[in-house]
Design a protein around this motif. Structure first.
Motif, PDB file in Angstrom:
ATOM      1  N   GLN A 199       0.828  -1.205   0.000  1.00  0.00           N
ATOM      2  CA  GLN A 199       0.000   0.000   0.000  1.00  0.00           C
ATOM      3  C   GLN A 199       0.861   1.254   0.000  1.00  0.00           C
ATOM      4  N   ALA A 200       1.952   1.223   0.750  1.00  0.00           N
ATOM      5  CA  ALA A 200       2.885   2.352   0.726  1.00  0.00           C
ATOM      6  C   ALA A 200       3.533   2.483  -0.650  1.00  0.00           C
ATOM      7  N   ASP A 201       3.773   1.355  -1.325  1.00  0.00           N
ATOM      8  CA  ASP A 201       4.335   1.397  -2.684  1.00  0.00           C
ATOM      9  C   ASP A 201       3.403   2.137  -3.632  1.00  0.00           C
ATOM     10  N   GLY A 202       2.092   1.851  -3.557  1.00  0.00           N
ATOM     11  CA  GLY A 202       1.136   2.536  -4.419  1.00  0.00           C
ATOM     12  C   GLY A 202       1.110   4.027  -4.158  1.00  0.00           C
ATOM     13  N   GLY A 213      10.988   3.314  -7.553  1.00  0.00           N
ATOM     14  CA  GLY A 213      11.368   1.966  -7.960  1.00  0.00           C
ATOM     15  C   GLY A 213      11.631   1.088  -6.756  1.00  0.00           C
ATOM     16  N   PRO A 214      11.624  -0.236  -6.952  1.00  0.00           N
ATOM     17  CA  PRO A 214      11.843  -1.141  -5.819  1.00  0.00           C
ATOM     18  C   PRO A 214      13.230  -1.030  -5.211  1.00  0.00           C
ATOM     19  N   ASP A 215      14.190  -0.486  -5.981  1.00  0.00           N
ATOM     20  CA  ASP A 215      15.552  -0.367  -5.462  1.00  0.00           C
ATOM     21  C   ASP A 215      15.789   0.951  -4.751  1.00  0.00           C
ATOM     22  N   ASP A 216      14.741   1.732  -4.545  1.00  0.00           N
ATOM     23  CA  ASP A 216      14.870   3.018  -3.855  1.00  0.00           C
ATOM     24  C   ASP A 216      15.333   2.772  -2.418  1.00  0.00           C
ATOM     25  N   GLY A 217      16.393   3.451  -2.023  1.00  0.00           N
ATOM     26  CA  GLY A 217      16.932   3.249  -0.679  1.00  0.00           C
ATOM     27  C   GLY A 217      15.949   3.610   0.416  1.00  0.00           C
ATOM     28  N   ARG A 218      15.081   4.590   0.125  1.00  0.00           N
ATOM     29  CA  ARG A 218      14.079   4.978   1.120  1.00  0.00           C
ATOM     30  C   ARG A 218      13.117   3.821   1.391  1.00  0.00           C
ATOM     31  N   ARG A 219      12.774   3.115   0.340  1.00  0.00           N
ATOM     32  CA  ARG A 219      11.871   1.967   0.511  1.00  0.00           C
ATOM     33  C   ARG A 219      12.546   0.882   1.347  1.00  0.00           C
ATOM     34  N   ARG A 251      10.022  -9.371   0.459  1.00  0.00           N
ATOM     35  CA  ARG A 251       9.227  -8.160   0.257  1.00  0.00           C
ATOM     36  C   ARG A 251       9.682  -7.363  -0.963  1.00  0.00           C
ATOM     37  N   GLY A 252      10.519  -7.951  -1.810  1.00  0.00           N
ATOM     38  CA  GLY A 252      10.903  -7.306  -3.056  1.00  0.00           C
ATOM     39  C   GLY A 252      11.979  -6.262  -2.934  1.00  0.00           C
ATOM     40  N   VAL A 253      12.795  -6.319  -1.868  1.00  0.00           N
ATOM     41  CA  VAL A 253      13.931  -5.396  -1.732  1.00  0.00           C
ATOM     42  C   VAL A 253      15.118  -6.018  -2.456  1.00  0.00           C
ATOM     43  N   PRO A 254      15.623  -5.394  -3.558  1.00  0.00           N
ATOM     44  CA  PRO A 254      16.676  -6.028  -4.372  1.00  0.00           C
ATOM     45  C   PRO A 254      17.979  -6.270  -3.631  1.00  0.00           C
ATOM     46  N   ASP A 255      18.371  -5.352  -2.754  1.00  0.00           N
ATOM     47  CA  ASP A 255      19.633  -5.482  -2.023  1.00  0.00           C
ATOM     48  C   ASP A 255      19.340  -5.402  -0.518  1.00  0.00           C
TER      49      ASP A 255
END
Length: 726
Positions: A199-202, A213-219, A251-255
């Motif tokens: 929900q936060a992603d949306g 993007g999913p690789d955003d450090g804030r996410r 949860r889809g965090v790339p790194d």
């Protein structure tokens, strides 16, 4: 290990889903075994606040905040570093439904995780006078978000397609400049309870557009903190690094590794390296090869939130101070021995242990409470300022009755919440510590790390602390397993009561505690099984038992009968059962926010505590309740989120209380929610009669035999080990 809550109870204000007949009572007499067959517990032990004064819940929360600030100042002021842990520097409807689910009951779904052990810390040979706790009433109340700040947040939420009604919660969670912070980092929306990463992603995509993007450090940082919060809801005070990394990947965090390091560098999480104990044989081989000095000791890397890390370290310090210090001599050794000699069995053991030690653990069931009662009475005869504290007001009333004081005499029994907030108990001395010499904390398994830390830090030097409770019941709603960790650590005397709980109910519950669901003889209908085939029949039988069968055959009135079920939701959860019971026992239009005078309710001033009561009336002030003889006024704006009907509770809400009769409802879909501690706790709430509305078939004996408490990752044993002298 899992970060799932240890039951599947939906969180309510403050937790977590035809048969033969016996004359007079439906069902089959006898044991629960032969027929084959969840969290935040809401609730309160809170007490009423006088008009014009802060409520006990607010006072307690303030005291906890002050305690955390004091701990931080103390840690920062120490010259030697604490080697055990290091902080490194460095679409709308769904969203609204998720937030409201948490506020009104349903806990966020938890994820998956794993388990802990030691690192060197400073020793604590003799207690040094430490900064004293701040009295609860001396702490300023947190200011509500300014209307302008809420309006600014509302605009940002609207731009991102999130429900604007969340603005007050977001403004309160993020503080000053919440709108700018949220616009710069939309994933900060995860700070609001009930919001999930998707929900936060949306929301972030709507605000940031292509740069999201999913690789955003804030996410990555925000999801790391969110996962640690979910782990805390499941009882963990920290998580092992591999488990956290795996959950981030899920949860889809790339790194994941960078996400954790960023969170640590930003001060949003702490990392610890706890040394693991050597396995048998390894040290010997090292000595033979002459490489013991060169070999690095294996460590376990843990990550946790600061508030729980500081609380656990403070708790370890406080417990070590009690263990390593000499109790204040409020009576000669001969006086203590005299009162011990007049007692028998484990009561005498308890008296002798308390005479010589600052910290003592006492274990046992309901019948064993006579032993702490005897201790309290003996302490008063010796001139000690002795108090007892229970988890809730029903337990307080029951324990006070064991002291056999004359009518109208002062009772030295409080609730833990009331004691810490100053609403009950002896008050505090000039140094800010509790004005007592001996504290007996009952229902000790319900102490989470933050409450336990505040309790131990509030004790004056030379005071004695007895932690007493039944280790087989459900653990605390909050993070930690304080009582279980102390029992395992064996750092102080432990006195196991030899008084068994009497009768068929005592026999049944004692068997469950060791993993056996035995058939018991119940000539007085103490235990009755009512088989059911489906949810509709379960609700019907439950209402029939409470309204008619138990009062007629057992002589226990409906208002003295408590229904317990595994969860809040579903066709046989507390909501459905309470609606059915209200219709029969106190029908009405729900004039006051869904409530009518006479309604049985449970009030949760803060998450994790449940205060049973009854609605008296309502006015401009709010909803007026009577809770164990105390008048409580719940402000109108808090009624929706902190008061629920209370004819039916979850086991977590019921823990620490007992009733003359209990009806435990086990619908067919409850099998996954059952565990040995859950069954033990639910069945053990009955004093005279237990009815089991049984629809889970063989899942009940299987849960008792094979499903223990879910493990929790904690650091308390590791933190205690270096501080306790051998």
């Amino acid at each position: 290990m899992s970060t799932e809550p240890e039951t599947t109870e939906d969180a309510e204000p403050g937790t977590p889903t035809g048969g033969a007949r016996t004359p007079g009572v439906e069902g089959t007499e006898g044991a629960a075994a032969g027929s084959g067959e969840a969290s935040e517990a809401g609730g309160t032990e809170g007490d009423t606040a006088d008009a014009g004064d802060v409520s006990e819940a607010e006072a307690e929360l303030r005291a906890q905040r002050a305690e955390r600030e004091r701990i931080e100042q103390r840690k920062a002021g120490k010259k030697a570093p604490i080697e055990a842990g290091t902080k490194l520097s460095g679409k709308a409807a769904d969203l609204l439904a998720a937030v409201r689910a948490v506020e009104s009951g349903e806990k966020p779904v938890a994820t998956v995780f794993a388990e802990p052990e030691p690192a060197p810390r400073r020793s604590a040979p003799e207690p040094v006078r430490r900064p004293q706790p701040v009295a609860a009433e001396a702490v300023a109340a947190p200011a509500a978000p300014a209307p302008a700040a809420v309006q600014a947040v509302r605009r940002v939420l609207g731009e991102g397609g999130a429900p604007e009604v969340l603005a007050p919660q977001v403004a309160a969670a993020l503080g000053e400049g919440a709108d700018e912070l949220l616009r710069a980092d939309p994933w900060q929306l995860l700070r609001v309870a009930g919001v999930r990463p998707e929900q936060a992603d949306g929301f972030a995509r709507a605000l940031l557009g292509a740069e999201c993007g999913p690789d955003d450090g804030r996410r990555g940082r925000a999801v790391t903190v969110w996962l640690l919060e979910q782990a805390a809801l499941a009882g963990h005070t920290a998580l092992e690094m591999p488990a956290l990394l795996a959950a981030l990947a899920q949860r889809g965090v790339p790194d994941p590794d960078s996400a954790v390091q960023d969170a640590i560098a930003e001060g949003e999480a702490l990392v610890f390296q706890d040394a693991l104990e050597e396995t048998g044989g390894a040290p010997a081989r090292a000595e033979e090869e002459g490489t013991e000095e060169d070999e690095e000791r294996p460590v376990r890397v843990l990550v946790g939130l600061e508030r729980y890390a500081l609380a656990e370290e403070s708790l370890a310090d406080g417990l070590a101070r009690l263990v390593n210090s000499v109790p204040k001599q409020d009576g000669s050794a001969e006086d203590w021995e005299r009162v011990a000699a007049a007692a028998r069995g484990s009561t005498a053991e308890l008296l002798r242990a308390v005479a010589a030690h600052g910290l003592v653990l006492h274990t046992g069931g309901e019948a064993s409470l006579t032993e702490p009662a005897a201790l309290l009475t003996a302490a008063h005869t010796l001139g000690l300022r002795a108090w007892a504290a229970t988890h809730g007001p029903i337990g307080r009333t029951r324990f006070a009755a064991l002291l056999r004081r004359s009518p109208g005499a002062h009772s030295p029994v409080a609730t833990v919440a009331g004691l810490l907030s100053g609403a009950e108990g002896p008050g505090r001395d000039a140094d800010g510590t509790l004005d007592l010499d001996l504290l007996v904390a009952l229902d000790a398994p319900q102490l989470d790390v933050e409450t336990a830390a505040l309790l131990t830090e509030s004790l004056p030097d030379g005071a004695r602390l007895v932690l007493a409770g039944d280790p087989a019941v459900l653990w605390s709603v909050g993070p930690g397993r304080v009582f279980a960790d102390l029992l395992a650590a064996r750092i102080c005397p432990q006195v196991a009561s030899r008084q068994p709980d009497p009768g068929p109910l005592g026999e049944l519950v004692s068997g469950i505690g060791v993993g056996e669901l035995n058939q018991v003889e119940a000539p007085g209908k103490e235990v009755v099984i009512v088989p059911v085939r489906d949810a509709g029949e379960a609700v019907h039988r439950t209402v029939q038992l409470v309204v008619d069968s138990v009062p007629r055959a057992i002589g226990v009135l409906a208002e003295q009968t408590q229904v317990i079920t595994p969860g809040h939701g579903g066709a046989v959860g507390t909501r459905a059962l309470n609606a059915a019971l209200k219709e029969r026992l106190n029908p009405g239009p729900g004039r006051f926010g869904g409530f009518d005078p006479g309604d049985r309710v449970v009030y949760s001033p803060v998450p994790g505590r449940a205060l049973p009561g009854r609605v008296v009336t309502a006015d401009a002030e709010g909803l007026h309740l009577s809770c164990e003889g105390e008048d409580v006024v719940v402000p109108k704006e808090r009624v929706e989120h902190s008061v629920r009907h209370g004819w039916a509770l979850t086991a977590h809400q019921a823990v620490g209380s007992r009733w003359p009769a209990v009806v435990v409802v086990l619908p067919g879909d409850a099998a996954q929610a059952l565990s040995r501690p859950w069954v033990y706790t639910a069945f053990g709430r009955a004093d005279r009669h237990l009815s089991v509305v049984h629809g889970v078939e063989k899942a009940l004996p299987r849960a008792v035999a094979e499903v223990p408490a879910k493990p929790r990752t904690t650091r308390l044993p590791v933190l205690l080990a270096p501080q306790i002298g051998s």
